[in-house]
Structures are given as structure tokens and as C-alpha cells.
Design a protein around this motif. Structure first.
Motif, short mmCIF file in Angstrom:
data_model
loop_
_atom_site.label_atom_id
_atom_site.label_comp_id
_atom_site.label_asym_id
_atom_site.label_seq_id
_atom_site.Cartn_x
_atom_site.Cartn_y
_atom_site.Cartn_z
N TYR A 156 66.86 -3.62 -12.25
CA TYR A 156 65.39 -3.57 -12.28
C TYR A 156 64.95 -3.31 -13.72
O TYR A 156 65.32 -2.27 -14.31
N SER A 160 59.26 -3.33 -16.24
CA SER A 160 58.61 -3.70 -14.96
C SER A 160 58.34 -2.47 -14.10
O SER A 160 57.30 -2.38 -13.43
N ARG A 161 59.24 -1.49 -14.10
CA ARG A 161 59.00 -0.26 -13.35
C ARG A 161 57.81 0.50 -13.93
O ARG A 161 57.00 1.08 -13.20
N GLU A 165 55.56 -3.53 -11.61
CA GLU A 165 55.77 -4.91 -11.20
C GLU A 165 56.81 -4.96 -10.07
O GLU A 165 57.89 -4.38 -10.21
N GLN A 166 56.48 -5.65 -9.00
CA GLN A 166 57.42 -5.84 -7.90
C GLN A 166 57.09 -7.16 -7.20
O GLN A 166 55.97 -7.66 -7.29
N SER A 190 58.64 -14.58 -8.30
CA SER A 190 58.16 -13.30 -7.79
C SER A 190 56.79 -12.95 -8.33
O SER A 190 56.17 -12.01 -7.85
N TYR A 192 56.44 -12.42 -11.68
CA TYR A 192 56.68 -11.78 -12.97
C TYR A 192 57.93 -12.41 -13.57
O TYR A 192 58.98 -12.46 -12.93
N ARG A 194 59.85 -11.30 -15.99
CA ARG A 194 60.96 -10.35 -16.23
C ARG A 194 61.79 -10.18 -14.96
O ARG A 194 63.02 -10.13 -15.02
N LEU A 195 61.12 -10.11 -13.80
CA LEU A 195 61.86 -9.96 -12.55
C LEU A 195 62.65 -11.22 -12.24
O LEU A 195 63.80 -11.15 -11.76
#
Length: 232
Positions: A156, A160-161, A165-166, A190, A192, A194-195
Motif C-alpha cells: 500500500y 495513498s494512505r 486513497e482506496q 481503481s 488512483y 499510485r494504487l
């Protein structure tokens, strides 16, 4: 009419001028009474009949009567056309003509024998029936939940955390017969980048139990979901 009730008796008559005055009154009353009697006996006045006045009325000329228009005559039905066919003279018979080679000879008809029962066709046994052709064997999809695979979960991203972001991404993964990944394509993001990059790097290194058709391992396109959740 008697006047005994009106003329006074001799003993009651006055003397002198009074007598003359009383006689005049009696005469006047007698005249009035006579006039009334004459009026009652006179004839009724004549009745004038009503007059009849005639007027000359000019006679109106009679209305002109217009005769109705005659209905159109119905068309005569067309007569059917008679087609005269040409007449052909019959061909003279050919004496002792040999039978034609193209003539078809009907097979002889066997006379039915009512005494003999009709033959019943034999029912083939199950063993004599041909075996059905084998169909394609079902395909068993690949697996990623095998305990010995030890596929690491995607990392993760810390950024993003921090930004909360999820989401859930889907990947099309081409799994080779040896279980390795031959190709990975992003099917749905998703939301995002980065994810998506973190999930792509993890799936690219994973190994799978390959898909099989019967006992044979085969290549297979598989949809792999990856979920990033802050609660996990």
C-alpha cells in the motif's frame, strides 16, 4: 190598470186649489206609467249581420319539378377470351415397334397374404448402438489461493494512505501452463494511478496453479481483482 188605489175618495178630496194641484200630480204619474207600458211592448232593435269582405289572392305558379338524373348503366361483363388450340392430326400407329430402352419397368407387385402375420422390425440392443463422440472436457480455471504459492500482497503506497486513497482494480492476466504470468493488462482502474502501479507490480511477480483441461495444463486469460482498503 185600476187607479182606485191612487185617486182619493170624495170624502178625502181637498177643496179649492189643492184639488187641482193633486189632480195634476196624478195625471203626470199616469203619463209616466203609460210610457213605461208602451216601452215594454215595443219590438227589439234589429240585429245587423256581420259584413263579409273578400280579397283577391294572386295564384302562385306551380313549382317546377326537376326529374332525377338517371343512374349510369352498369358496365357489361367482359366476355372470356376463347383461345383456340391448334388441332393436330393423330400419328399413325407404328406396327411391331420395339420397346424403348428408356422405358421404365415397374417391379412386380406381390400379392398380399393375409394368413401370414406382418413382420415386426427387430429393435437393436443397447450394446449394438454406437458410442457417443466424446465432447470437449471442461476447463478448470487457475488458482491463486494455494498455500505453497506465497504470493506477496501489493504494498500500500504511504502517500495513498496519507491522502486516504482506496479502491479496487481489475487486471487481465495471461497465465502460462507452468503457472507464471506471461502478460498483464489493466482492465479497470481503481481511480488512483499510485494504487494501479502498486497492484500491477505485485501481480507481475505472482505465480498461479495453471488452468487445466482434464490432466493437461493450458494457457488461460484470468481476471484478477486487487482491492486497496484503509481498514485492512
Amino acid at each position: 190598470m185600476a187607479l182606485s188605489g191612487i185617486v182619493p175618495q170624495a170624502s178625502l178630496l181637498p177643496a179649492g186649489r189643492d184639488w187641482l194641484w193633486l189632480a195634476g200630480i196624478v195625471a203626470v204619474h199616469a203619463a209616466l206609467l203609460a210610457g213605461a207600458v208602451v216601452g215594454l211592448g215595443s219590438a227589439e232593435p234589429p240585429v245587423t249581420p256581420p259584413a263579409v269582405i273578400g280579397m283577391l289572392v294572386t295564384a302562385q305558379p306551380p313549382a317546377e319539378v326537376v326529374p332525377p338524373k338517371p343512374l349510369p348503366a352498369a358496365p357489361e361483363p367482359s366476355k372470356p377470351r376463347v383461345v383456340q388450340r391448334p388441332k393436330y392430326a393423330p400419328l399413325p400407329p407404328v406396327p411391331n415397334a420395339p420397346p424403348s430402352e428408356r422405358a421404365m419397368t415397374a417391379p412386380p407387385v406381390e400379392s398380399a397374404q393375409p394368413d401370414q402375420p406382418e413382420a415386426v422390425p427387430a429393435i437393436p440392443s443397447v450394446a449394438a448402438l454406437p458410442a457417443p463422440a466424446p465432447g470437449p472436457m471442461p476447463v478448470i480455471p487457475p488458482r491463486t489461493d494455494a498455500a505453497h504459492l506465497n504470493n506477496p500482497a501489493p504494498e500500500y503506497p504511504a502517500v495513498s494512505r496519507r491522502f486516504g486513497e482506496q479502491g479496487r482494480a481489475l487486471f487481465d492476466v495471461y497465465i502460462l501452463p507452468d503457472g507464471s504470468v506471461g502478460e498483464v493488462k489493466l482492465k479497470r482502474s481503481s481511480g488512483y494511478a499510485r494504487l494501479d502501479e502498486a497492484a500491477f507490480g505485485a501481480v507481475r511477480r505472482w505465480r498461479y496453479v495453471p488452468a487445466r483441461r482434464g490432466n493437461e495444463a493450458i494457457p488461460y486469460w484470468y481476471v484478477q481483482p486487487i482491492t486497496f482498503s484503509l481498514d485492512s
